[in-house]
Design an enzyme around this catalytic site. Structure first.
Site, PDB file in Angstrom:
ATOM      1  N   HIS A  51      -0.397   0.414  -3.248  1.00 28.60           N
ATOM      2  CA  HIS A  51      -1.389   1.464  -3.495  1.00 28.60           C
ATOM      3  C   HIS A  51      -1.591   2.290  -2.221  1.00 28.60           C
ATOM      4  CE1 HIS A  51      -5.724   2.432  -5.138  1.00 28.60           C
ATOM      5  NE2 HIS A  51      -4.954   3.505  -5.075  1.00 28.60           N
TER       6      HIS A  51
ATOM      7  N   HIS B 245      -2.482  -3.990  -3.595  1.00 32.22           N
ATOM      8  CA  HIS B 245      -3.250  -3.205  -2.621  1.00 32.22           C
ATOM      9  C   HIS B 245      -2.315  -2.478  -1.649  1.00 32.22           C
ATOM     10  CE1 HIS B 245      -7.133  -4.544  -3.894  1.00 32.22           C
ATOM     11  NE2 HIS B 245      -6.965  -5.802  -3.538  1.00 32.22           N
TER      12      HIS B 245
ATOM     13  N   HIS C  22      -1.224  -9.891  -6.076  1.00 32.33           N
ATOM     14  CA  HIS C  22      -2.497  -9.160  -5.975  1.00 32.33           C
ATOM     15  C   HIS C  22      -2.520  -8.314  -4.699  1.00 32.33           C
ATOM     16  CE1 HIS C  22      -7.005  -8.886  -6.469  1.00 32.33           C
ATOM     17  NE2 HIS C  22      -6.913  -8.675  -5.167  1.00 32.33           N
ATOM     18  N   GLU C  23      -2.200  -8.940  -3.569  1.00 32.53           N
ATOM     19  CA  GLU C  23      -2.235  -8.218  -2.293  1.00 32.53           C
ATOM     20  C   GLU C  23      -1.125  -7.171  -2.206  1.00 32.53           C
ATOM     21  OE1 GLU C  23      -4.785  -8.415  -0.615  1.00 32.53           O
ATOM     22  OE2 GLU C  23      -5.625 -10.280  -1.400  1.00 32.53           O
TER      23      GLU C  23
END
Length: 598
Positions: free
Chosen positions: A397, A394, A390-391
């Site tokens: 991105h 980020h 998940h991290e």
């Protein structure tokens, strides 16, 4: 409830390869101090532009100087909060963070003249700036400024509104101090009579436990305490939404929700349609709740039963093994993406393990001029693997956006951010599900998707509808009370979860424990992020990756719904939501089926 005791090390005892390369931001505190001094001087200098923004040349010069300062401040703040989060007990780190926050506040004050002066030049002049190639990096910022013009007040009125900002945060501050610092909960107990200390943190552990007596005891102790204070908590929420109403009416918006959605250029019509499409598809959720009650051996479930795992399949995953799993699961995203993931591992973007006085949880942080960073507290469980991927979503991105966009267009919205992180989770889940031959583990992974859909789509839309209902009460000059809040919330519980949920004296007061309600009309972004992530994941697994990577690279170059349209995802059509509900139904049917033969 017994856990083996894990030794928490001092930070310097953890191998350097598992600590983030914070030196890439500043090699020393002397280098940090040098930039701090420089930024402080620049903040004084930019004040000289006040009342001088008349010509294109001076405006461009001022904006570029503003960004130069902002980039230094981003770096200073990123470094200082990372140092603090490494070990919050160090006085020097506390001082460094406090000083960085003060400098940011000084910068905001020093540059507050820029937008009002630009607006005073009029729409025609601003339109000229948009068409001028020299202002290409600022065209979206200026377009957005023009949008705000009908809602900008006079100079004196703006000063008055600005002075209310601290007051507006008061309800939230009171709420958090009361519920985190002042609340004390009676101990919970299990089926053998053993007692357990109950806190906000331990509650989440207990309601996942297989012992129903423990779950019920923790639930009654926690929400019994909230119910004792329900009138005070209703007053703080009432005041929070009245401040929202004050800002919306003062700035001439039609309603509180219009004001709240304006920054992302999202319409009230879309918000209501989002609620309606989910509410018209509650039968799949009702079927899932029925399945839960069947597997748990209950006629009906209660709120404290909703989080208990239906299948027990836990395995330890070392950090080294997790890296291979992450790379393999994200490989459909292509070489450019995977190269960045491998850099994150090899160049120490990640702070892996817990150490004494390290901040809990996980996050990704970045500034424009240095690679992103990820903070973890990795313990080798499956949930830690999902947190890491998940991290990483980020972080990559940010890396792609920063590389592809100018500074002014690199920062992206929460809607976009949630898509990038959840897409990775879905790709990991699909990879693990395809590659397991263990039926229990497979059902556990399928159930994880069902739970994610329940909590991130259905539950967040339930919250979104609750916010809409209470904001309409305030906009119509009514007040929020414990009685009407409990009634509204419990009616939504019954509607969303159906006949297999049994409500009780505490189920209506759950609203009082949701801190997101003090950031109104925020939670719907979780549901849109989850839905769009499912939509993108389907395309990625069908080898259509380019449009998704381009979406990540676009950063904040436009409003989130417009960026999605450019990537071929029409969120306003609600197709991503429909696809997610369809996928939920498929996984629900699949959970009791044997795995397909290879």
């Amino acid at each position: 409830m017994e856990n083996s005791k894990i030794e928490i090390l001092e930070r310097d005892k953890i191998d350097k390869s598992y600590r983030w390369s914070i030196e890439d931001l500043y090699p020393s505190e002397e280098a940090f101090d040098s930039d701090f001094k420089k930024a402080k001087e620049y903040i004084q200098e930019i004040r000289d532009y006040q009342h001088k923004l008349k010509s294109k040349e001076i405006i461009l010069e001022c904006l570029k100087f503003r960004d130069k300062i902002s980039r230094i401040l981003d770096r200073l703040y990123t470094y200082s909060h990372m140092k603090f989060d490494e070990d919050s007990s160090l006085e020097q780190s506390q001082i460094m963070l406090s000083n960085s926050q003060w400098l940011l506040q000084s910068f905001e004050e020093a540059t507050s003249f820029i937008e009002p002066e630009l607006i005073s030049l009029g729409k025609d002049f601003l339109d000229e700036l948009i068409l001028d190639s020299k202002f290409e990096d600022y065209n979206f910022e200026i377009k957005n400024l023009i949008r705000q013009m009908p809602h900008i007040l006079s100079e004196n009125e703006e000063k008055i509104v600005a002075k209310t900002s601290l007051l507006a945060f008061s309800p939230s501050h009171i709420y958090h101090h009361l519920t985190i610092s002042d609340f004390e909960f009676p101990d919970a107990f299990d089926s053998s009579g053993k007692t357990y200390p109950l806190t906000q943190g331990t509650y989440s552990l207990y309601i996942h436990n297989q012992d129903r007596i423990l779950r019920e005891s923790a639930y009654k102790s926690l929400f019994g305490t909230y119910k004792k204070h329900q009138n005070t908590l209703a007053s703080t929420l009432d005041m929070s939404f009245k401040f929202l109403n004050f800002y919306s009416t003062t700035r001439k918006y039609d309603s509180s929700i219009d004001y709240s959605l304006f920054s992302d250029n999202v319409s009230k019509k879309f918000y209501k349609e989002l609620i309606n499409i989910v509410k018209s598809n509650l039968k799949p959720l009702h079927s899932y709740i029925k399945l839960k009650s069947k597997i748990l051996g209950l006629k009906k479930v209660r709120l404290f039963d909703l989080n208990v795992p239906l299948f027990d399949s836990e395995r330890d995953i070392s950090f080294e093994d997790s890296k291979d799993i992450v790379i393999n699961s994200l490989s459909p995203l292509g070489k450019e993406y995977i190269d960045l993931v491998q850099r994150a591992f090899s160049e120490r973007w990640i702070d892996v393990y817990e150490n004494k006085n390290k901040v809990s949880g996980a996050y990704s942080t970045s500034c424009y001029d240095v690679h992103p960073y990820i903070l973890l507290n990795y313990k080798g469980k499956l949930e830690d693997l999902f947190t890491m991927v998940h991290e990483i979503g980020h972080a990559i991105h940010s890396a792609l956006a920063n590389k592809s966009q100018p500074y002014t267009k690199s920062s992206y919205s929460i809607i976009s951010a949630e898509i990038a992180s959840i897409t990775n989770e879905i790709l990991l889940l699909e990879f693990l599900t395809r590659n397991t031959t263990d039926k229990t583990e497979r059902n556990s992974l399928l159930n994880k998707f069902l739970e994610n859909t329940r909590t991130t789509l259905y539950r967040q839309i339930q919250f979104a509808e609750f916010e809409l209902k209470i904001s309409e009460l305030i906009d119509n000059f009514q007040s929020l009370t414990a009685q009407n809040l409990n009634t509204i919330y419990d009616e939504l519980n019954k509607e969303y979860y159906g006949e297999f949920l049994e409500t009780d004296e505490f189920s209506g007061v759950e609203w009082a424990r949701i801190p997101h309600f003090y950031s109104p009309f925020y939670v719907y972004k979780y549901s849109t992020g989850f839905s769009c992530a499912n939509y993108f994941a389907e395309r990625i697994l069908s080898e259509d990756t380019g449009s998704y990577i381009n979406f990540l690279k676009s950063g904040g170059a436009n409003f989130p719904l417009d960026l999605l349209k450019s990537a071929g995802v029409d969120l306003e059509s609600l197709e991503p939501v429909k696809l997610t509900i369809k996928k939920f139904l498929e996984k629900l049917k699949e959970i009791n089926s044997p795995p397909a033969k290879p």
